[in-house]
Design an enzyme around this catalytic site. Structure first.
Site, PDB file in Angstrom:
ATOM      1  N   TYR A   1       0.845  -1.032  -0.065  1.00  0.00           N
ATOM      2  CA  TYR A   1      -0.065   0.096  -0.086  1.00  0.00           C
ATOM      3  C   TYR A   1       0.947   1.136  -0.177  1.00  0.00           C
ATOM      4  O   TYR A   1       0.734   2.266  -0.881  1.00  0.00           O
ATOM      5  CB  TYR A   1      -0.720   0.114   1.141  1.00  0.00           C
ATOM      6  CG  TYR A   1      -1.881   1.062   1.408  1.00  0.00           C
ATOM      7  CD1 TYR A   1      -2.863   1.108   0.752  1.00  0.00           C
ATOM      8  CD2 TYR A   1      -1.678   2.147   2.160  1.00  0.00           C
ATOM      9  CE1 TYR A   1      -3.970   2.099   0.860  1.00  0.00           C
ATOM     10  CE2 TYR A   1      -2.831   3.061   2.480  1.00  0.00           C
ATOM     11  CZ  TYR A   1      -3.866   3.045   1.651  1.00  0.00           C
ATOM     12  OH  TYR A   1      -4.725   3.961   1.786  1.00  0.00           O
TER      13      TYR A   1
ATOM     14  N   LYS B   1       1.099   4.155  -2.889  1.00  0.00           N
ATOM     15  CA  LYS B   1       0.585   5.658  -2.515  1.00  0.00           C
ATOM     16  C   LYS B   1       1.868   6.408  -2.868  1.00  0.00           C
ATOM     17  O   LYS B   1       1.447   7.559  -3.061  1.00  0.00           O
ATOM     18  CB  LYS B   1       0.127   5.442  -1.011  1.00  0.00           C
ATOM     19  CG  LYS B   1      -1.111   4.870  -0.872  1.00  0.00           C
ATOM     20  CD  LYS B   1      -2.303   5.396  -1.651  1.00  0.00           C
ATOM     21  CE  LYS B   1      -3.609   4.871  -1.466  1.00  0.00           C
ATOM     22  NZ  LYS B   1      -4.689   5.610  -2.192  1.00  0.00           N
TER      23      LYS B   1
END
Length: 291
Positions: free
Chosen positions: A154, A158
């Protein structure tokens, strides 16, 4: 004066619930016609948000498409017509420590967050360039900016979106396409048992959406990372310090000097925000040339 998006068309991905829903509702309140997107399996949720917008007097449609499906995204953009605003909000979580994470779990999160945003952005980019108008927001995260245990996939996705934004904001500027990032802090299923009720109340997704609205307004900034949550808004920046010169040092000696002077190298009092990646080289050349 309140921000008006009258006459603008916006696509919000992953808008069947959570942050996407509050983003869609606020954009519609500001006057935009909103395409409420979610994956086909969640189309009922997207339609519910659409009906919520219509009941409040706004204009909206719902469209079921995975952001990783290029053909479906192209169909969504074609149906929407001239897209002025794109909010890349859709995402998934597959939290696990890196030691226990499979490569498939890493790829899946990268595909949805990063490539999903790339696919959606590519689908609207040429139209925005032709019309000389566009507002695009990438949803980044503190997990990418600063790290979080168990979120290497993640966090990587990001932070990649920040790099994507940095370059697109430069490339789109001449066509009045402004590209920014939003790093939200909002309650999730993961935080329900970790925080007291008062904190959870303050972390409602509706407290993030005003920052999103600012990033898609007519006079929105360009190349900005806003962090928002609990009715607070901050700016995150990728900075460059003045650093030191290792000119004339033997390579082995230079490595030792760098370690010894990490405090000076990292002194934030000398930090600037480069206008482009080229400026890093200009700073380094300046020191080498005695500037």
């Amino acid at each position: 004066m309140a921000i008006s998006l009258a006459g603008r068309t916006a696509i919000v991905t992953g808008a069947g619930g959570g942050l996407g829903r509050t983003h869609a509702l606020l954009l519609a309140r500001a006057g935009a016609t909103v395409v409420v997107n979610d994956i086909p399996q969640n189309i009922a949720n997207a339609q519910s948000v659409m009906e919520e917008i219509k009941a409040a007097g706004g204009q909206a449609t719902a469209f079921g498409a995975s952001v990783t499906d290029e053909e479906a995204v192209a169909d969504m953009v074609a149906e929407a017509g001239a897209v002025d605003i794109l909010v890349n909000n859709a995402g998934i979580l597959r939290d696990k420590s890196f030691a226990k994470m499979s490569l498939d779990e890493f790829r899946l999160v990268m595909d949805v967050h990063l490539m999903g945003s790339v696919i959606c952005t590519k689908a609207v980019w040429d139209g925005m360039r032709e019309r000389n108008y566009g507002r695009i927001v990438m949803t980044t995260s503190s997990s990418g900016l600063y790290g979080n245990f168990g979120q290497s996939n993640y966090g990587a996705a990001k932070m990649a979106l920040v790099g994507f934004m940095q370059t697109l904001s430069i490339e789109g500027a001449k066509n009045n396409i402004r590209v920014n990032c939003l790093a939200p802090t909002a309650r999730t299923a993961m935080t329900e048992n970790l925080l007291p009720p008062q904190a959870l109340e303050l972390l409602g997704p509706e407290y993030v959406s005003p920052a999103l609205l600012a990033l898609v307004a007519e006079d929105a900034p360009n190349r900005t990372i806003l962090a928002a949550g609990a009715q607070g808004v901050e700016a995150a920046q990728v900075t460059l310090t003045r650093g030191i010169s290792i000119k004339g040092l033997d390579d082995l000696e230079a490595g030792s000097v760098i370690l010894e002077k990490l405090g000076e190298i990292g002194d934030l009092k000398t930090a600037t925000v480069p206008a482009s990646g080229l400026e890093q080289g200009q700073v380094e050349l300046g020191k080498a040339l005695g500037g």
